[in-house]
Write an enzyme that holds these catalytic residues in place. Sequence first.
Site, PDB file in Angstrom:
ATOM      1  CE  LYS B 151     -11.300  -5.767   1.258  1.00 53.51           C
ATOM      2  NZ  LYS B 151     -11.269  -4.414   0.681  1.00 53.51           N
ATOM      3  N   GLY B 208      -0.678  -9.006  -0.670  1.00 56.43           N
ATOM      4  CA  GLY B 208      -0.545  -7.617  -0.228  1.00 56.43           C
ATOM      5  C   GLY B 208       0.519  -7.456   0.838  1.00 56.43           C
ATOM      6  CB  SER B 209       0.909  -4.839   3.347  1.00 58.38           C
ATOM      7  OG  SER B 209      -0.266  -4.943   4.132  1.00 58.38           O
ATOM      8  N   GLY B 212      -1.490  -6.387   6.507  1.00 55.45           N
ATOM      9  CA  GLY B 212      -2.812  -6.845   6.083  1.00 55.45           C
ATOM     10  C   GLY B 212      -2.946  -8.359   6.150  1.00 55.45           C
ATOM     11  N   GLY B 213      -1.967  -9.055   5.596  1.00 55.89           N
ATOM     12  CA  GLY B 213      -2.021 -10.516   5.553  1.00 55.89           C
ATOM     13  C   GLY B 213      -1.987 -11.131   6.937  1.00 55.89           C
ATOM     14  CD  GLU B 232       3.268 -12.559  -2.636  1.00 52.12           C
ATOM     15  OE1 GLU B 232       3.684 -11.727  -1.802  1.00 52.12           O
ATOM     16  OE2 GLU B 232       3.162 -12.332  -3.844  1.00 52.12           O
ATOM     17  CB  CYS B 269       5.676  -9.476  -4.208  1.00 49.80           C
ATOM     18  SG  CYS B 269       5.129 -10.535  -5.531  1.00 49.80           S
ATOM     19  CD  GLU B 360       8.133  -5.656   0.055  1.00 48.78           C
ATOM     20  OE1 GLU B 360       7.467  -6.286   0.911  1.00 48.78           O
ATOM     21  OE2 GLU B 360       7.905  -5.718  -1.162  1.00 48.78           O
TER      22      GLU B 360
END
Lengths: 496, 496
Positions: B151, B208-209, B212-213, B232, B269, B360
């Site tokens: 995606k 990503g965030s 989202g994850g 991650e 990251c 973060e």
Amino acid sequence: MSEFNDASIVEINEVMSAANSAASVMKKLSLAKRAELMNAIADGLENSGDELIQLVMSETNLPDARLRGERGRTIFQLRSYAKACVKGDWLEASIDTAIPDKVPPKPDIRKMLVPLGPVVVFGSSNFPFAYSTAGGDTASAFAAGCPVIVKAHPAHPKTSDAVAQIIHQAVKQCVLPAGVFSHVHGVSFEVGKSLVLHPHTKAVGFTGSYSGGKALFDLANQREEPIPVFAEMGSVNPVFLLPEKITSDPEGIAASYAGSITLGVGQFCTNPGLIIGIKSESLDAFKMTLGSQIKSMAPGNMLHGGIAKAYAEKRATALAQTNVDLLSNTSSDSSELQGLPTIATTSGENFLRNKLLHQEVFGPYSLVVECNNYEEMLAVASSLEGQLTTTIMATDNDIKNHTFLVDILTDKCGRMIMNGVPTGVEVCLSMHHGGPFPSTTDSRFTSVGADAIKRFARPVCYQNFPDHLLPSELQNQNPLSINRRVNDEIKASSIS
Amino acid sequence: MSEFNDASIVEINEVMSAANSAASVMKKLSLAKRAELMNAIADGLENSGDELIQLVMSETNLPDARLRGERGRTIFQLRSYAKACVKGDWLEASIDTAIPDKVPPKPDIRKMLVPLGPVVVFGSSNFPFAYSTAGGDTASAFAAGCPVIVKAHPAHPKTSDAVAQIIHQAVKQCVLPAGVFSHVHGVSFEVGKSLVLHPHTKAVGFTGSYSGGKALFDLANQREEPIPVFAEMGSVNPVFLLPEKITSDPEGIAASYAGSITLGVGQFCTNPGLIIGIKSESLDAFKMTLGSQIKSMAPGNMLHGGIAKAYAEKRATALAQTNVDLLSNTSSDSSELQGLPTIATTSGENFLRNKLLHQEVFGPYSLVVECNNYEEMLAVASSLEGQLTTTIMATDNDIKNHTFLVDILTDKCGRMIMNGVPTGVEVCLSMHHGGPFPSTTDSRFTSVGADAIKRFARPVCYQNFPDHLLPSELQNQNPLSINRRVNDEIKASSIS
């Protein structure tokens, strides 16, 4: 049912707190010391004598010889995983040495597996030794360097207590903190739930039913910090009879399957609960022999009343389905505690239509599915859920003519057996006892064989550490003489 | 925002159906053929020229040199994972030969990893090459033998499309079915959701965030068949300054950290977002240098407006907390798209009290935590969540005097760096880019280095198979000359 009290929240907190403290000690234990603990438990089991066997017999209805064999297997697991622990291949130790003149410079990078922390183990009812208190999960967790908290199976609490005493004694003998191993009782689901939800718990091992395993998996994923659950939840272990093979010896194959289906009153997660063939005279001959052999089998006592009742109910439900016919069952009288050896038959078409027939009937039961042709057999194979095992009875010619079936079955299971029976799980490094969901909650790990240790560990990478500050497993000298990948090559030598 | 349409349910079904068909082809591909595909993609990237770099610059605001470097890294990943794929160590091939005279007889048992099936990849915004369309997850999945559905990241859809064209071309060139790789667009969360929930999807890679994850992880676990999600999700990457080390060179350490914090406008990251020290004159000197260096740093354009806005908001929220002081920020004027290099300070006590400060702040921001003493530093370390990395700035004496800190930090992270900076993730076999939750959803696997291949595979065991019916990886002759564990010993030789 039990003379033991369910663990209270206070007790669970105490136990988990002790395990958490012990985790810091355990993760620094040398591999040799972990092996010492495991061998001390094995010694304790070896010395547990007839008395323990009597106790387990009284709680499980399992016969003397079986229990002695299972205790032997448990001792073998502890000793062989201890050996694997010291050998250290499971650590996946890996070293990339620095390349200072690369642009940018490549630092020295090394990694190995480290323990996850406290592991909660839910033993099985059908293996009071090998997959319970001092069983495969406990042995794997100790080898990985994790403290263990066992929740006793409510069907054999005294057995669990007696084995726990052996472990406590071994922990003491090895001069380790008591929190290395804890043992709690719990008939209520709440005890298990509290253990899985406890923040100090870092992983869960489980052997049992789908409903039990899935419930724990869901709880673990709903935690603030999700944790891995390794639940082995059983399987129907489909067996595919291919034409040339079944024609070559329908009676012989039937006889070996009559034995496998009824072994241990059918109470194995690898019990062959589904046999798929293509309509033919040979398949009729197979059915006839299987039917007559099952008819002559004496019913056996099941592990406990609950399992016997569940078997009777599931068996009755299966037999009550449209177009499912009873081929045969034992002709002997049976008591409520006994499991009735039973073979049913149905058509491929009916099997494809009725999902209930795909479910495990835990006990000495198997369903023969008669397909009209190979295409229908492929459809049946494709319709199956994830399985611990699939078995193919086939000649070389059969395989050549049915490659598509083999491909489908590889996707469906963790272990494929050629011309054998699925019961009997060898304890060795190449064994994979696991499989796609719903046979387990994590198809990537085995619960039998020393690779099971890896379930309870994760990699940590050390970048730019001076040699003397590295764990000995990763030091240049390789003081433990373990295999390591050094700059992509596996070697057990030191780094100059 | 995008000129591309979100994939419809019809399109997603088509793509997943093609991937499912391709999975049967891919799992039979030789290791060499998988490598051929990966190298063809690498070739395509190598030939993509200035034009592609220009396109990516226009979508990401990343500078020319950085993008060329990242493209090079992506090519290296593809080629080095291809090499690892062929070398075959990742297959964990294992053979236990039969022992017919054992009681009961030990059958021949062999196992190796096989592909999981279609993998859905969600690329990152901050690595448009290396962790996006043809990035680490795609390379790992291809090496494992899995079809990939990417995606596109909505922040760089044209880049993703251009790289997808290169992959489509490589698939065609290798004469593989088109379903081996698919590419869909989706600004809406619904597209990702549909992909993760699709029954043909067997695993998910995400960078990503946390929000989202974690959302994808939860969806995957709520499926009828739960599937693994390797997300991650970032980290604050704490850095511990120990007394002797910081005293030895406060200015030098500050200078290297000013560089690490602002590298790539802080959009890594592994950006060091937290620096923990003990109050001292040296720490004051460190702060002074760090502050003045950050002040002189020019603000840089962030990847896109959304990230810049989020950074500005999170930075403002952090600075608005009680007892958080701004130490310094860039003195230059800045636009809305730019991330303002910023250092804040707070006390250990305040950090322990306020969980918001543990979060973060994605961008060129770092918080210096000043502890009263070592005990407070230990408390700060203990209070941390799971991290991708932790860094220790220490002399040998420091380590000797602070072993407990090192123990705590090992439990908190996937990679420990000694006397360095966390930014810069070497692509090699010993790298572990991962870590305890919430830095990732599965601490047992890395997303950088060829061991990342193992995320998309599971073991299958072959029992009692005639040699010629085994996959070539497991045949006696060892035609691929791979390392295998044969009766517990690693060797690349054939079995006599």
